[in-house]
Design an enzyme around this catalytic site. Sequence first.
Site, PDB file in Angstrom:
ATOM      1  N   ASP A 106       0.850  -1.180   0.000  1.00 16.12           N
ATOM      2  CA  ASP A 106       0.000   0.000   0.000  1.00 16.12           C
ATOM      3  C   ASP A 106       0.891   1.237   0.000  1.00 16.12           C
ATOM      4  OD1 ASP A 106      -2.957   0.889   0.398  1.00 16.12           O
ATOM      5  OD2 ASP A 106      -1.803   2.164   1.757  1.00 16.12           O
ATOM      6  N   GLN A 107       0.411   2.273  -0.638  1.00 18.17           N
ATOM      7  CA  GLN A 107       1.201   3.509  -0.714  1.00 18.17           C
ATOM      8  C   GLN A 107       0.374   4.693  -0.248  1.00 18.17           C
ATOM      9  OE1 GLN A 107       2.439   5.640  -4.539  1.00 18.17           O
ATOM     10  NE2 GLN A 107       4.359   4.645  -3.962  1.00 18.17           N
TER      11      GLN A 107
END
EC number: 3.6.1.-
Length: 211
Positions: A85-86
């Site tokens: 996830d970013q």
Amino acid sequence: MPDFSDRLPSAGRPALILASSSPYRRELLERLRIPFDVAVPAIDETPLPGETPEATALRLAEAKARAVAATLPANAGRTLVIGSDQVATFDGKQIGKPGTHERALAQLQAMRGREVLFHSALCLFDSASAEAQSVDVVTHVRFRRLPDATLDAYLRAETPYDVAGSAKSEGLGIALLEAIQSDDPTALIGLPLIALTRMLLAAGYPLLEAA
């Protein structure tokens, strides 16, 4: 979510699943030349109240991996699930995917000449041991000072409305950036391959042999 009921244990190496809907992460993982499946995890990606960007990225990366692992049948054998996830941050606030041209332009206007931090969290979950390796790779990105007309022209050319920060560094968006600082060059695109290969090797995955 794919049906893994027909999955059988692989001889010599565990199965590998990328828990992501992102075509960018899939393309990055393909660079390693190893077999893998893709599954889209069904989780709520809303940040928790008071949660730091790093904590949000790490929590969601592990949640994605665990959600996919929970769908594996009993006879699946050892499976390694990759979650990522970013979260982008600017002026202490999380920056989401713009979704529209107008919001993307507003993001780029606000960030020109400024530094944005991208937290690219990675989790490798081992279904056999139920253990998770996790890391947050931080990338510092400085945007150039460019006029509105240039920003608008870029957005219409590449339409990066599905990426946080509204610029694809692997494409034409690199022209909007003044500097990138990171220990893992693919982290900004969405999947830190240096960190991932380290985790796979630590998990005993025969990385180069498989390739």
